[in-house]
Structures are given as C-alpha cells and as structure tokens.
Enzyme design. Structure first.
Site, PDB file in Angstrom:
ATOM      1  N   THR A  32       0.711  -1.124   0.038  1.00  0.00           N
ATOM      2  CA  THR A  32      -0.153   0.026  -0.144  1.00  0.00           C
ATOM      3  C   THR A  32       0.792   1.204   0.128  1.00  0.00           C
ATOM      4  O   THR A  32       2.085   1.318   0.159  1.00  0.00           O
ATOM      5  CB  THR A  32      -0.822  -0.116   1.153  1.00  0.00           C
ATOM      6  OG1 THR A  32      -0.263   0.023   2.535  1.00  0.00           O
ATOM      7  CG2 THR A  32      -1.722  -1.178   1.201  1.00  0.00           C
ATOM      8  N   ASP A  33       0.161   2.478  -0.398  1.00  0.00           N
ATOM      9  CA  ASP A  33       0.844   3.670  -0.175  1.00  0.00           C
ATOM     10  C   ASP A  33       0.108   4.509   0.627  1.00  0.00           C
ATOM     11  O   ASP A  33      -0.984   4.170   0.986  1.00  0.00           O
ATOM     12  CB  ASP A  33       1.243   4.346  -1.638  1.00  0.00           C
ATOM     13  CG  ASP A  33       0.042   4.568  -2.491  1.00  0.00           C
ATOM     14  OD1 ASP A  33      -1.120   4.765  -1.778  1.00  0.00           O
ATOM     15  OD2 ASP A  33       0.192   4.727  -3.553  1.00  0.00           O
ATOM     16  N   LYS A  34       0.549   5.778   0.777  1.00  0.00           N
ATOM     17  CA  LYS A  34      -0.198   6.677   1.704  1.00  0.00           C
ATOM     18  C   LYS A  34      -1.527   7.206   1.242  1.00  0.00           C
ATOM     19  O   LYS A  34      -2.218   7.799   2.083  1.00  0.00           O
ATOM     20  CB  LYS A  34       0.764   7.734   2.023  1.00  0.00           C
ATOM     21  CG  LYS A  34       0.783   9.134   0.933  1.00  0.00           C
ATOM     22  CD  LYS A  34       1.735   9.985   1.548  1.00  0.00           C
ATOM     23  CE  LYS A  34       1.273  10.918   2.599  1.00  0.00           C
ATOM     24  NZ  LYS A  34       0.440  12.249   1.787  1.00  0.00           N
ATOM     25  N   MET A  35      -1.856   6.796  -0.207  1.00  0.00           N
ATOM     26  CA  MET A  35      -3.204   7.157  -0.484  1.00  0.00           C
ATOM     27  C   MET A  35      -4.429   5.903   0.287  1.00  0.00           C
ATOM     28  O   MET A  35      -5.631   5.946   0.170  1.00  0.00           O
ATOM     29  CB  MET A  35      -3.627   6.908  -1.938  1.00  0.00           C
ATOM     30  CG  MET A  35      -3.631   8.383  -2.614  1.00  0.00           C
ATOM     31  SD  MET A  35      -4.091   7.915  -4.220  1.00  0.00           S
ATOM     32  CE  MET A  35      -2.311   8.036  -5.112  1.00  0.00           C
ATOM     33  N   GLY A  36      -3.526   4.884   0.836  1.00  0.00           N
ATOM     34  CA  GLY A  36      -4.553   3.701   1.534  1.00  0.00           C
ATOM     35  C   GLY A  36      -4.573   2.860   0.603  1.00  0.00           C
ATOM     36  O   GLY A  36      -5.476   1.798   0.949  1.00  0.00           O
TER      37      GLY A  36
END
Lengths: 144, 144, 144, 144
Positions: free
Chosen positions: D15-19
């Site tokens: 995952t990344d910080k966009m969720g």
C-alpha cells in the site's frame, strides 16, 4: 518556466536477478519525476493531500529500449501533454546521464478525487495551479 | 489455538543482482506473517485502522543464515514473545518449505498509537484481543 | 578521509497506508549509504562483482525512533565499526535533513564470498582496500 | 490445458499513503502471474536462466479501473495473445476474488536473449515449449 530534471542514482535494491533494474522501478521513477515536476510548478503533493484531495493513476505505459544497471545514473524527463478539467497526462523519457542514450519512454494519465472518491475539477478547485499547468502543456511534435 | 503457517512463494521481483532474495524483503515477510497471525487471533488490521489505531514498528532485527532464490517456497513462522500494556514483541523463523532448512530468523517490537500519535494501552482499549494475545505468548526455551 | 553524506528525498512509493515511510525502506537506505561509502573508499561494487565476488548481508537491526513522511529529506550517516579478515560491520543513523532529528539507527554485518559461495578474505584478496577500510574503523564512544 | 489462476493476498507493504495498493505493484503481479503461467506450461524460469537465457520486458501497459486495498484478495488472469519466433505477448486482468470486479487490465511484450544479449529464437532453441505456447494463444474476441 524552466523545469529542473530529476536525477536518480540506480540502487542495488532496484536490480533483479537478471542483473538489471527491475522493470517495475521505472514506473516508480515516472512518479518520482512527475511529483517533482508538480512541486516545481507549485502543486506540493503533501499539502495537496492534507486538503483531502488525491490523484490516482488511471493508466500507465512504458517501452523498455535498453536496460539500466546498478551504478548507472538516470535522468528522468517529464512532459505535461494534456490538461483538461478532470484529467492530466504526462509523457516520460529516462536517459542515461553519461551517454544520453534513451533507455525507457512512457506515458501516464491521472485524475483528481476528493476524500469521498468523487472526481474533482482542478480547474474549479485550484484555478491558479490548473492554469499554470495548462500553460505548460507541450504539443506533440513541439520542441521539448 | 492453532496458528496456520504463512507460505510465501518467492517472486522474481524479490530478487537482486546477486541472484538471491534482497534482504529487505524478508523484513516484509515478517510483516506478512505477523499481520496474518494477528488476523487469525481476531485483530484484523484493516478494521483496526478504521478505528483510528495504528501499530508502528519500533525495532527489527534479522540474521540471514542462508540465501533464498527465485522458485523457492518459504514458510514464515511467527511467535508472540512478549505482550505488555503498550507493547508487543514477535520472533520469526523463515524456513525452506522443501528441506525445512532455517534461512532467516529475527525479531520485532511494536506499540499502539491513536490518530493523534498518543500511545494507546491495548489492554484497556481492546481487552478481549489483548487477553487472547497475552495467553498466546511463548516463553523462551518453551517448545514451539 | 572525508566521507560525503548520502541524501535521500523520500518518495511517494516509499510510503504505506499509515502515511509514513514503510519500515523496510530504511533497510534499503542503509544499503544505499553503505555502497556509496564503499564506493567513496574505492570499493566499487559493480566492479567488485565483475570479479566474481559478492558481499551478502549477515545481519541487520534497526530502531525506529520517529517516522518519516513523503516530502521529508533524509540524511543517512554510515560508520564502519569493525573490519576483520572475513567480515565487516557498519552502524547507521538516519536524520531529518531540516531539523537534524534522529529518525532511525541501526547496524549491519557482512562477509565476502566468491562465486562458488566460499568465504573470501578481503585482507588477502584486496589488501589495499582492506587496509583503507581498516584505517577508517570508528571505535565505540569515539567522536564521529 | 487448464491454467490455474494466480491468487495474491494484498500485503500491507504494497500500500501507499493514499491507503490503496501502489500502482507499481500491479506490474509486479503481472510478472507473478506470467511466470506462474510459463511454469505451468513447462517453461521454468529458474531452469531457463541456468541455460543462459533471459527474457526481458519490452513494453508494459496498464489501466487502473478501481483501487485495491490491504486485506483484499486479487486473482490475476493471464492470457497469451501472440507468439512469434522472437517475441511473445500477454494480456492480464486483475480481479477482486470476492466480488469478481475487474480492477486492473494490461498487456506486456517480451523477447528472449542469450547471455551475450543476442536475440534468441525460442522456436529454434526450445521448439517443444514454443509449440506448446503457440497452441495456447488466445485470439482477440475469443472466449477466454
């Protein structure tokens, strides 16, 4: 406006057992250059997301012309090729910093969403940034 | 309670130019096994985070005994070694699925934070889960 | 000999859904700084591996003191703490480039192998480089 | 020949910080499914590379229809769409294992090289495998 190129020193952890950069990493460098470009234009993504806006990737494509290796240095050129109300498109060239050989080229498209997942018109919400971007669009065939 | 082992088929994109799995990936597999373990115990992380709780890593360590290669299959064993109000600790063994040879061993420790970054007592906030975890702690020297 | 610090701009693709850098990436930056250090000392890894030598990681450890975020800039300090015939050890500090706050600290140890997997004495095979490294070892408690 | 689908449990580290899953990871899952497909057909890549052959990626493209999240389970369908002497092409569909919603679709093309970087005709070098692959090609519009 003059955009500073992004330089990327190729890391050991970016290679695979073929001894070359794993092809998924160039897609990451596209992002690296794209966000750096947007930051230079005034659209800081960390700030942007604090306001509840995100910009997911809609599509990506890449042609791998020649492999890069650990120890190489890459230059990533990024060009804005289209800006509409809801969408923007980029093209990329990854070049060897030493001999200027083109290694990878590609494209990506993106939209804007608010935190409920609804499409957002950047033109309406952030006209100043949208307008700056709009004026930076490079037409096909134009000298980059 | 019987914990099902996590199996991980080694992917090409996890190798590096040495021709073996890049050492940072084993750290990721620790997480893979840890979150699977917690899910089996009843602490689903996706749900957990929806309530505004996160559980960052405080420390990690790993000893690399023997390399794994593309095409190998790994089994990741995870053991809960300590549970206190604010912290929990795990140990790991990564084993070759075919010959049962131990490849990597390691440890990690974790805390709980709410969305303002304040430490949270899992014992207070989620007693049922905390108690379940507490009863699963494996003492050193104990038969796993 | 003055070692130039490694700077690392934190990339979006290095974050996870907690909104911070995924903890496995700091392990990669340790490598980034270590290989840069060795290159500065004269041990170029790309060349090194062409001669059939590799240097796998034996162990790694890290303490995560405070999270880093997308948009932050990291400085990675690397110190050689032990050099023997067959092994060498490093310690690391990852620091926020703006406020100099220490974010992560850690250690790693490494050996040398030839392409048949046999341990190699760097002291015998590459005395000049070994000697240079030996003279750069930092004792504990010594001012860095 | 019936090809078994590849299942991929989405990991936190993807995952990344966009969720959501970082878009570069789907490109990795394309590879995961492609190599599994080739293995099922009888072209084991670990063996293949021991003979000095490699198969780099020439091009890749992906359309991201809907994001996947940590905790989701993906099914990756892979179809061989073209086989010539020197090149082969695949298309992909990534589907949510629960509701069968299509999440990502894409294509890739590949060639074969020996260890001096010279293009290799798979038809000549490995006729049995080439022929098997040739007979598995799915025409556009054909029922998959």
């Amino acid at each position: 406006m003059n955009i500073k190129q992004v330089k990327h020193k190729i890391q050991y952890y970016e290679t695979d057992k073929m001894g070359i950069v794993h092809h998924s990493n160039y897609i990451r460098w596209f992002e690296e250059a794209r966000l750096d470009f947007l930051e230079q234009v005034g659209l800081n993504f960390a700030e942007f997301e604090k306001e509840g806006l995100i910009s997911p990737v809609l599509s990506i494509s890449a042609r791998y012309l020649s492999p890069m290796k650990y120890g190489d240095n890459a230059i990533i050129n990024v060009y804005l090729t289209k800006v509409s109300n809801y969408k923007f498109e980029f093209s990329y060239e990854i070049i060897d910093a030493i001999n200027q050989e083109k290694k990878v080229e590609g494209e990506s498209s993106h939209c804007f969403l608010n935190n409920t997942g609804t499409p957002v018109s950047l033109k309406k919400e952030k006209f100043e940034i949208w307008n700056k971007l709009y004026n930076m669009v490079i037409k096909k065939g134009e000298n980059k």
